[in-house]
Design an enzyme around this catalytic site. Structure first.
Site, short mmCIF file in Angstrom:
data_model
loop_
_atom_site.label_atom_id
_atom_site.label_comp_id
_atom_site.label_asym_id
_atom_site.label_seq_id
_atom_site.Cartn_x
_atom_site.Cartn_y
_atom_site.Cartn_z
N LYS A 66 0.83 -1.19 0.00
CA LYS A 66 0.00 0.00 0.00
C LYS A 66 0.86 1.24 0.00
O LYS A 66 0.63 2.18 -0.76
CB LYS A 66 -0.90 -0.01 1.25
CG LYS A 66 -2.08 0.91 1.16
CD LYS A 66 -2.94 0.81 2.43
CE LYS A 66 -3.70 -0.50 2.50
NZ LYS A 66 -4.27 -0.78 3.82
N ARG B 215 -3.08 3.04 8.62
CA ARG B 215 -3.44 1.93 7.73
C ARG B 215 -2.36 0.86 7.70
O ARG B 215 -1.18 1.17 7.63
CB ARG B 215 -3.65 2.46 6.30
CG ARG B 215 -4.47 3.72 6.24
CD ARG B 215 -4.51 4.30 4.84
NE ARG B 215 -5.17 3.40 3.89
CZ ARG B 215 -5.23 3.63 2.59
NH1 ARG B 215 -4.64 4.69 2.07
NH2 ARG B 215 -5.85 2.78 1.80
N GLY C 49 -8.09 -6.58 3.41
CA GLY C 49 -9.04 -6.62 4.52
C GLY C 49 -8.64 -7.50 5.70
O GLY C 49 -9.41 -7.65 6.64
N MET D 255 -5.99 -7.15 7.77
CA MET D 255 -5.41 -6.44 8.91
C MET D 255 -6.21 -5.18 9.18
O MET D 255 -7.18 -4.89 8.51
CB MET D 255 -3.94 -6.14 8.62
CG MET D 255 -3.10 -7.40 8.55
SD MET D 255 -1.38 -7.08 8.25
CE MET D 255 -1.41 -6.39 6.64
N ARG E 256 -3.39 -1.26 -6.26
CA ARG E 256 -2.58 -2.47 -6.18
C ARG E 256 -2.94 -3.36 -7.36
O ARG E 256 -3.97 -3.15 -8.00
CB ARG E 256 -2.86 -3.21 -4.87
CG ARG E 256 -4.28 -3.72 -4.78
CD ARG E 256 -4.57 -4.39 -3.45
NE ARG E 256 -6.00 -4.27 -3.16
CZ ARG E 256 -6.51 -4.21 -1.95
NH1 ARG E 256 -5.73 -4.23 -0.89
NH2 ARG E 256 -7.81 -4.13 -1.78
N HIS F 103 -4.31 -44.45 -2.60
CA HIS F 103 -4.68 -45.09 -3.86
C HIS F 103 -5.74 -44.27 -4.58
O HIS F 103 -5.63 -43.97 -5.76
CB HIS F 103 -5.19 -46.50 -3.57
CG HIS F 103 -5.63 -47.24 -4.80
ND1 HIS F 103 -6.93 -47.21 -5.24
CD2 HIS F 103 -4.93 -47.97 -5.70
CE1 HIS F 103 -7.02 -47.92 -6.36
NE2 HIS F 103 -5.82 -48.40 -6.65
N SER G 143 23.08 -49.88 -29.49
CA SER G 143 21.71 -49.56 -29.89
C SER G 143 21.26 -48.21 -29.34
O SER G 143 20.27 -47.66 -29.75
CB SER G 143 20.76 -50.65 -29.42
OG SER G 143 20.52 -50.51 -28.04
N CYS H 12 9.32 -38.22 -11.55
CA CYS H 12 7.91 -38.47 -11.79
C CYS H 12 7.16 -38.48 -10.48
O CYS H 12 7.76 -38.52 -9.42
CB CYS H 12 7.70 -39.76 -12.55
SG CYS H 12 7.91 -41.21 -11.55
N TYR I 268 13.43 -33.34 -17.44
CA TYR I 268 11.98 -33.34 -17.57
C TYR I 268 11.31 -33.65 -16.23
O TYR I 268 11.94 -34.12 -15.29
CB TYR I 268 11.52 -34.37 -18.61
CG TYR I 268 11.76 -35.80 -18.21
CD1 TYR I 268 10.77 -36.52 -17.54
CD2 TYR I 268 12.97 -36.43 -18.49
CE1 TYR I 268 10.99 -37.83 -17.16
CE2 TYR I 268 13.19 -37.74 -18.12
CZ TYR I 268 12.20 -38.44 -17.45
OH TYR I 268 12.43 -39.72 -17.06
P1 ADP Z 1 -7.54 -2.32 3.62
O1 ADP Z 1 -6.12 -2.69 3.51
O2 ADP Z 1 -8.32 -3.25 4.45
O3 ADP Z 1 -8.16 -2.05 2.29
P2 ADP Z 1 -7.21 0.52 3.95
O4 ADP Z 1 -6.05 0.97 4.73
O5 ADP Z 1 -7.09 0.57 2.48
O6 ADP Z 1 -7.58 -0.94 4.42
O7 ADP Z 1 -8.43 1.36 4.40
C1 ADP Z 1 -9.73 1.01 4.07
C2 ADP Z 1 -10.47 2.20 3.51
O8 ADP Z 1 -10.47 3.29 4.42
C3 ADP Z 1 -9.89 2.76 2.25
O9 ADP Z 1 -10.31 2.05 1.14
C4 ADP Z 1 -10.44 4.15 2.23
O10 ADP Z 1 -11.74 4.16 1.70
C5 ADP Z 1 -10.51 4.48 3.69
N1 ADP Z 1 -9.38 5.34 4.05
C6 ADP Z 1 -8.16 4.99 4.46
N2 ADP Z 1 -7.37 6.07 4.66
C7 ADP Z 1 -8.13 7.13 4.34
C8 ADP Z 1 -7.91 8.54 4.33
N3 ADP Z 1 -6.73 9.05 4.67
N4 ADP Z 1 -8.92 9.32 3.95
C9 ADP Z 1 -10.11 8.79 3.60
N5 ADP Z 1 -10.39 7.51 3.59
C10 ADP Z 1 -9.41 6.67 3.97
MG MG Z 2 -7.59 -0.74 1.03
MG MG Z 3 -10.01 -2.73 1.71
#
Ligand code: ADP
Ligand code: MG
Ligand code: MG
Length: 891
Positions: A27, A98, A107, A109, A345, A467, A777, A846, A866
């Site tokens: 990220k 984040r 999602g 963490m 990403r 088996h 051969s 194999c 192979y």
């Molecule tokens: P995940 O890795 O679970 O996607 P994120 O860190 O991307 O978590 O955060 C989830 C959501 O929170 C983001 O998709 C965004 O919509 C919102 N978010 C995160 N940081 C900000 C920010 N600085 N301003 C506004 N929204 C944010």
């Molecule tokens: Mg995200």
């Molecule tokens: Mg997310």
């Protein structure tokens, strides 16, 4: 650039372009690249790598004082840029904290938004923005997320506060825009704070800085939450130290009707179609789109609501895709008509989409063919070749609680049919034209016909190499093995799921998912894979310009799988390996085994010969021009005789002998040590007439087929050799009989004789084994599909077998994945030693490892020529081999 604890990025251009994912997390890197593109101007953020904070405390813990300094300095930079102050009561700067590891774990963490709000500053923000609803909504979200991640509040706040409150009192208030009074939100905030205090043991922190340290800790710690650990296990993510933390100034999607939040993909992640795809919500924040609280709208409709924003989003997504040269998964927020990109990403996609995207990107000249090959996960290839369950239909089964048991995903595919509990019943069902699922505690060779006639196989005992699993894979039959969740009663023909009142009787419909190892009640709809032109195109690029180990297919004799073979003809392999005498040919086979004298045995063998010859003929025809490796009789003989009373009685009756004769034979043949027992070459040494018959069948078939004008190239492989002398003995038999047949035919025929290294002793003494018998051969020109002239070689297989125990102590299943550090040494020793004995020795492996991408890559590194695997895994192995060749130049 030197490694730092904290990196700042912002409009001043101190961007982090070129910094690695390992350092910044996925990220963080995405954000850094975007800053350098000048694309979205995300309010400045900074970022720290987990390992620099608490390298010895994987659970998180306190942020050390010197790092705190750095963090606060970085915050100051954000303050300057945003013109707000962190912790200020009138003009508060809010940030998000984040997570984001080097490998994307969507999602899994934690992330905390709106950090910096307190009872006082929420009022300040209300005034400053003249938007109390937004301010209180932000505060409500902050406390809720804090509750979700704070230690001691296991369930998370969402679950603890009655849903009614959130729904009825403002959680959905977003719809009403900024004019809506915020009393409800205030009430919810009060409620949340009470829960925090009660469960967490201390009140919600009223200092922005305390919130920050707690959130950073929580985010670092979330690397080791249960979800994240399971996700890593499931996706085989290893060798990472933890997550990074990104701190970023907030933008507000919940500001009103010209604000919003959304997620989009530059191409359709499920079909791969090059069409902008995504969803958004107006007046919403963060994960609202994903959370399913409100139903988001398709991205195309944003064009009608906020046309300028939409156009800009399209421009940005095009920019991002061409910058990263891959399909992107983008998270964005709109604040009062202004667009911010918050994350980008590489988008996850289905196997189908992966192929389409790769091929189309080559056509668009965004990537080249080699990159396209590198991008495909070899394991995904299998998905493309097998029938599978329709995802809607499976989801329905899940929702209805019809997924009743799990087992090992022993052989992929999707099968639906009526439950049968006996191989004969499966055969009978097939004759009636019905689809059957064969359900057995375990299977044995007597069940093979029934297995071939069923759509799928389910066992309650046995692993990935049982088996049932091995045979099913060879047949391309869907199989779930070793399902400990079920208890099978074969006699009364039903199974139950202990602990539930589920009972499935003969004739009831069941569905088996061989990809996931799931057993489902009733019928789940299957869909046939569509092998589109794009998949063909893709496969034509595989391994084209770099020498990679070849992938061969491994299967039993008899042409029964011709259908499957033809279906996959396009992905044809360069050779074929056959096991002799595995199936069919009862009762002559049993007679041969039961024979007590050489004379009796020869008589039985004479009867077997024409059957065997016919099988080989069909294989040679099928494999026209390609070398066919044939392994002579390998399993212990008792495996060919029935184990249970009834079957033994039946066999005795059929052969006109006393049942005790059958029983005695079974007992006398039983092997306790399967690898070292009386089998393979040792059986052929005791009873040379068995080897003779097989060789005769092979060469008579080869001669006959060659006379039809087909190019044949047999390679005879002697199994289970432990010493040089054993191989020499059997090789002599092969060459004698081969010469007889070839001389009598009056035509020329070239062939190879080799062995299979299956036991450690052979791997360690491969040098002397490789020296055995140099016979003229072997010197020949060999037609090969790629036109390369090969030097005389000695056929050699290094097959490793591991008996390492349960998967719980190992991070992988050694039956699926080659144990590179242990058994791998034997493989390497075998190759090195063998080539010391004979420089141009042909080496390969194999078994199932031959179709497992990591193992294939290992094979390439140690110089194997192979790999050989079940037919359905051949394209997988080819992709893995091609990737290996690009990654590591040949030794
Ligand atoms: P995940 O890795 O679970 O996607 P994120 O860190 O991307 O978590 O955060 C989830 C959501 O929170 C983001 O998709 C965004 O919509 C919102 N978010 C995160 N940081 C900000 C920010 N600085 N301003 C506004 N929204 C944010
Ligand atoms: Mg995200
Ligand atoms: Mg997310």
């Amino acid at each position: 650039m030197e490694k730092k604890h904290v990196y700042s990025f912002g409009q001043d251009g101190a961007a982090g372009a070129g910094l690695s994912k390992e350092l910044l997390g996925g990220k963080g890197r995405g954000l850094a690249e975007m800053t350098s593109l000048g694309l979205c101007r995300p309010p400045r953020f900074h970022h720290q790598h987990r390992s620099v904070l608490n390298s010895d405390d994987e659970q998180g813990g306190k942020v050390p004082a010197d790092v705190r300094e750095l963090v606060l300095e970085a915050i100051e930079k954000i303050e300057n840029e945003m013109g707000a102050e962190f912790g200020d009561s009138e003009n508060p700067l809010l940030v998000s904290v984040r997570s984001g590891a080097a490998v994307s774990m969507p999602g899994m963490m934690d992330t905390v938004l709106n950090l910096g709000l307190t009872d006082v500053s929420v009022e300040g923000l209300s005034k400053k923005t003249d938007n109390p609803r937004m301010a209180w909504d932000a505060y409500r979200r902050l406390i809720q997320m804090f509750g979700d991640v704070a230690p001691g509040i296991e369930e998370g706040l969402r679950q603890m506060v009655p849903a009614r409150r959130i729904k009825g009192k403002g959680g959905r208030g977003g719809r009403h825009g900024r004019s809506r009074p915020c009393y409800d939100l205030e009430a919810i905030v009060a409620e949340y704070k009470k829960v925090i205090e009660r469960e967490h043991g201390s009140p919600f922190p009223q200092s922005a800085e305390d919130q920050l340290w707690a959130a950073i800790d929580a985010v670092f710690g979330s690397w080791n939450n249960k979800r994240a650990i399971e996700y890593r296990k499931l996706n085989d993510i290893r060798g990472l130290r933890g997550t990074a933390v990104n701190v970023q100034a907030m933008v507000y999607g919940n500001y009103g009707d010209t604000s919003g939040t959304g997620v989009c993909f530059t191409r359709n992640p499920s079909t791969g179609e090059n069409k902008f795809y995504g969803e958004y919500l107006i007046n919403a924040q963060g994960e609202d789109v994903v959370a399913g609280i409100r139903t988001p709208k398709p991205i195309s409709t944003l064009h009608d609501v906020l046309p300028e924003v939409y156009d800009q989003l399209v421009e940005y997504k095009n920019m991002l895709e061409s910058h990263f040269r891959d399909m992107q998964d983008i998270e964005f927020t709109i604040q009062e008509g202004k667009l911010f990109i918050l994350q980008t990403r590489t988008g996850k996609r289905t196997a189908f989409a992966a192929i389409r995207i790769a091929v189309e990107m080559v056509e668009e000249e965004m990537i080249n063919e080699r990159e396209a090959v590198e991008r495909i996960d070899p394991n995904d290839i299998t998905q493309l070749l097998l029938p599978q369950f329709d995802s809607e239909s499976r989801k329905k089964a899940l929702d209805e609680g019809r997924i009743i048991a799990k087992g090992l995903p022993a052989s992929p595919g999707a099968a639906v049919g009526k439950a049968v509990f006996d191989a004969n019943d499966a055969v009978a069902a097939a004759e009636r034209g019905e689809d059957a699922i064969l359900i057995r505690v375990e299977t044995s060779p007597v069940d093979v016909m029934g297995m071939a006639k069923s759509k799928g196989i389910l066992t309650s005992r046995g692993g990935m190499t049982s088996h049932a699993a091995v045979v099913a894979r060879g047949m391309g039959r869907c199989c779930v093995s070793g399902s400990k969740d079920i208890s099978i009663n074969e006699d009364e023909k039903f199974f139950t799921v202990p602990g539930t009142d589920i009972k499935v009787c003969e004739g009831e419909k069941v569905s088996l998912d061989g990809f996931r190892g799931e057993v489902m009640l009733g019928e789940v709809t299957t869909v046939d894979p569509e092998i589109s032109g794009q998949f063909e195109t893709f496969m034509s690029w595989v391994g084209r310009d770099s020498p990679a180990p070849r992938a061969r297919q491994c299967r039993d004799t008899d042409g029964r799988q011709k259908g499957a073979r033809t279906r996959r003809r396009r992905h044809r392999t360069r050779s074929h390996r056959a096991h002799v005498l595995q199936r069919g040919q009862d009762p002559q086979r049993s007679q041969m085994i039961l024979a007590n004298t050489e004379e009796e045995r020869r008589a039985a063998l004479d009867e077997l010969l024409p059957h065997q010859q016919k099988d080989f003929e069909s294989i040679f025809r099928l494999m026209n021009e390609k070398p066919v490796t044939i392994r002579t009789l390998d399993p212990p003989l008792h495996e060919f005789l029935p184990n249970d009373d009834d079957d033994q009685r039946e066999l005795a009756k059929a052969l006109g002998v006393d049942v005790s004769a059958v029983k005695d034979k079974v007992n006398s043949l039983h092997e306790t040590n399967p690898m070292l027992g009386h089998r393979g070459c040792r059986l052929g040494i005791t009873y040379p007439e068995i080897t003779e018959m097989q060789v005769r069948a092979i060469f008579q078939a080869a001669v006959a087929v060659k006379k039809e004008g087909i190019v044949v190239y047999p390679e005879i492989m002697i199994p289970l050799v432990g010493t040089k002398a054993e191989l020499a003995d059997q090789e002599k038999v092969v060459r004698r009989v081969a010469k007889e047949v070839i001389d009598a035919s009056g035509i020329e025929l070239e062939y190879l004789v080799g062995t299979m290294i299956e036991i450690p002793r052979a791997a360690l003494t491969a040098e002397e084994i490789a020296e055995v018998a140099r016979v003229p051969s072997l010197r020949h020109k060999r037609p090969h599909s790629d036109g390369v002239r090969l030097q005389p070689g000695r056929l050699r297989r290094v097959q490793q077998r591991c008996t390492v125990g349960s998967g719980r102590l190992l991070s992988y299943d050694p039956f699926q994945v080659l144990d590179q550090t242990g058994v791998g040494q034997l493989v390497e020793a075998g190759v090195t030693q063998g080539r010391a004995g004979r420089a141009n020795l042909k080496c390969g492996i194999c078994g199932e490892h031959g179709g497992e991408p990591q193992s294939v890559k290992f094979c390439h590194r140690v110089g194997l020529d192979y790999v050989s695997c079940s037919p359905f895994r051949v394209p997988v192995a080819r992709v893995a081999a091609a990737q290996a060749a690009v990654e590591t130049p040949r030794k």
